[in-house]
Design an enzyme around this catalytic site. Structure first.
Site, PDB file in Angstrom:
ATOM      1  N   GLU A 135      -6.224   6.707  -1.175  1.00  0.00           N
ATOM      2  CA  GLU A 135      -6.337   5.491  -0.199  1.00  0.00           C
ATOM      3  C   GLU A 135      -6.715   4.432  -1.032  1.00  0.00           C
ATOM      4  O   GLU A 135      -6.243   3.206  -1.020  1.00  0.00           O
ATOM      5  CB  GLU A 135      -7.002   5.968   0.870  1.00  0.00           C
ATOM      6  CG  GLU A 135      -6.187   6.779   1.855  1.00  0.00           C
ATOM      7  CD  GLU A 135      -4.926   6.377   2.164  1.00  0.00           C
ATOM      8  OE1 GLU A 135      -4.677   5.220   2.539  1.00  0.00           O
ATOM      9  OE2 GLU A 135      -4.148   7.308   2.065  1.00  0.00           O
TER      10      GLU A 135
ATOM     11  N   HIS B 267       0.849  -1.141   0.119  1.00  0.00           N
ATOM     12  CA  HIS B 267       0.132   0.103  -0.065  1.00  0.00           C
ATOM     13  C   HIS B 267       1.025   1.368  -0.087  1.00  0.00           C
ATOM     14  O   HIS B 267       0.679   2.119  -0.733  1.00  0.00           O
ATOM     15  CB  HIS B 267      -0.916  -0.138   1.159  1.00  0.00           C
ATOM     16  CG  HIS B 267      -1.859   1.254   1.373  1.00  0.00           C
ATOM     17  ND1 HIS B 267      -3.087   1.271   0.954  1.00  0.00           N
ATOM     18  CD2 HIS B 267      -1.464   2.402   1.904  1.00  0.00           C
ATOM     19  CE1 HIS B 267      -3.627   2.604   1.334  1.00  0.00           C
ATOM     20  NE2 HIS B 267      -2.552   3.408   1.947  1.00  0.00           N
ATOM     21  N   GLU B 268       1.974   1.358   0.877  1.00  0.00           N
ATOM     22  CA  GLU B 268       2.770   2.591   0.856  1.00  0.00           C
ATOM     23  C   GLU B 268       3.748   2.589  -0.426  1.00  0.00           C
ATOM     24  O   GLU B 268       3.637   3.752  -0.786  1.00  0.00           O
ATOM     25  CB  GLU B 268       3.763   2.257   2.347  1.00  0.00           C
ATOM     26  CG  GLU B 268       2.925   2.306   3.455  1.00  0.00           C
ATOM     27  CD  GLU B 268       1.877   3.428   3.821  1.00  0.00           C
ATOM     28  OE1 GLU B 268       2.257   4.576   3.162  1.00  0.00           O
ATOM     29  OE2 GLU B 268       0.842   3.381   4.345  1.00  0.00           O
TER      30      GLU B 268
ATOM     31  N   HIS C 136       1.336   4.514  -2.896  1.00  0.00           N
ATOM     32  CA  HIS C 136       1.344   5.574  -3.002  1.00  0.00           C
ATOM     33  C   HIS C 136       2.339   6.284  -3.792  1.00  0.00           C
ATOM     34  O   HIS C 136       2.441   7.369  -4.234  1.00  0.00           O
ATOM     35  CB  HIS C 136       1.400   6.327  -1.526  1.00  0.00           C
ATOM     36  CG  HIS C 136      -0.017   6.289  -0.694  1.00  0.00           C
ATOM     37  ND1 HIS C 136      -0.981   6.632  -1.257  1.00  0.00           N
ATOM     38  CD2 HIS C 136      -0.340   5.495   0.621  1.00  0.00           C
ATOM     39  CE1 HIS C 136      -2.112   6.733  -0.583  1.00  0.00           C
ATOM     40  NE2 HIS C 136      -1.736   5.940   0.620  1.00  0.00           N
TER      41      HIS C 136
END
Ligand SMILES: [Zn+2]
Length: 281
Positions: free
Chosen positions: A204, A138-139, A142
């Site tokens: 997100e 997820h990070e 981003h």
């Protein structure tokens, strides 16, 4: 005096239009990987990555690094596999590095340029390597999708609009009256709530979708991402009205992760090695 002010107005107006044209060109060129969403970006990769490196060095110099050998090895292994998956799918050409910080906060971050920080406080929620791969994925998503650059660009554009409007609203004495201040305040608040906050929520959901693909490509079972989010949903959050929140609701995230699961399972099926949920943490 009036001529001088006219010149300032003209200069700002030109700067604004030039900026807008450049942004439109940039927006028509940049598309986010895996979602194809057109992106508004005015910040170069070099500038973004140097900001990322500066923030990373500050954390590494000021925060206590975890000493646990086994945990450091697991975090390094998961970060290596997931970053390799991101490289092989989207080729961000980052200079990857990861540190485990001994701090009881349920968080992790991947800064622009590929510097990853995992806080030990998130490990109880990760529970296993696949849970950690979902968080790291997820990070990384981003960073690869340049969400930080997009947010910075939106703030710069909003500041330009407010700056230009301020110049146009100035009275003959060069000052802003109360009405002008109210209009400028409303513009700032409107931009924050109407543009920047909704984009944070889009970011997100997008990072969840891309991160789930990365973890699957790295060989971790992507259904663990849904389980992880069910665990994360139990973290107590301050009561913020939904329209003011920078994050989507837990229910929305879980639903979207389930929707993306068949896609991620296909990626998992193609992974060169499959580790399931990996070792427990
Ligand atoms: Zn996020």
């Amino acid at each position: 005096m009036t001529t001088q002010r006219e010149n300032v107005r003209m200069r700002l107006a030109w700067r604004f239009w030039l900026c807008l044209i450049l942004c439109l060109v940039a927006a028509s060129c940049a598309a986010v990987p895996h979602t194809g969403r057109r992106q508004f970006n005015m910040v170069s990769d070099a500038d973004l990555n140097s900001l990322g490196l500066k923030a990373y060095r500050e954390v590494v110099q000021n925060e206590p690094l975890a000493k646990d050998k086994r945990l450091n090895e697991v975090v390094a292994r998961v970060a290596r596999r997931v970053s390799q998956a991101a490289e092989s799918l989207d080729k961000p050409k980052f200079d990857w590095e990861v540190k485990l910080v001994d701090k009881d906060v349920p968080n992790a971050v991947c800064l622009p340029g590929g510097k990853i920080i995992v806080f030990t406080g998130i490990l109880p929620y990760a529970q296993n390597e696949a849970g950690l791969a979902a968080i790291v994925g997820h990070e990384i998503a981003h960073a690869v999708a340049r969400h930080g650059g997009e947010r910075l660009s939106q703030k710069l554009a909003l500041e330009s609009v407010i700056g230009l409007s301020g110049e146009l609203l100035r009275g003959k004495d060069g000052k802003l009256d109360q009405r002008a201040r109210i209009i400028l305040g409303a513009l700032g608040l409107g931009g924050e709530i109407g543009v920047i906050l909704p984009y944070s929520r889009v970011h997100e959901i997008e990072a969840d979708r891309i991160g789930q693909i990365y973890m699957a490509h790295a060989g971790y079972d992507p259904s663990e991402y849904v389980n992880l989010w069910q665990r994360m949903a139990k973290i107590k959050k301050p009561p913020i009205p939904e329209w003011l929140s920078t994050h989507p609701t837990d229910e929305e995230r879980i639903a979207k992760l389930k929707e993306n699961l068949p896609n991620a399972m296909k990626e998992y099926g193609k992974a060169p090695s499959q580790f399931g949920t990996g070792a427990a943490l």
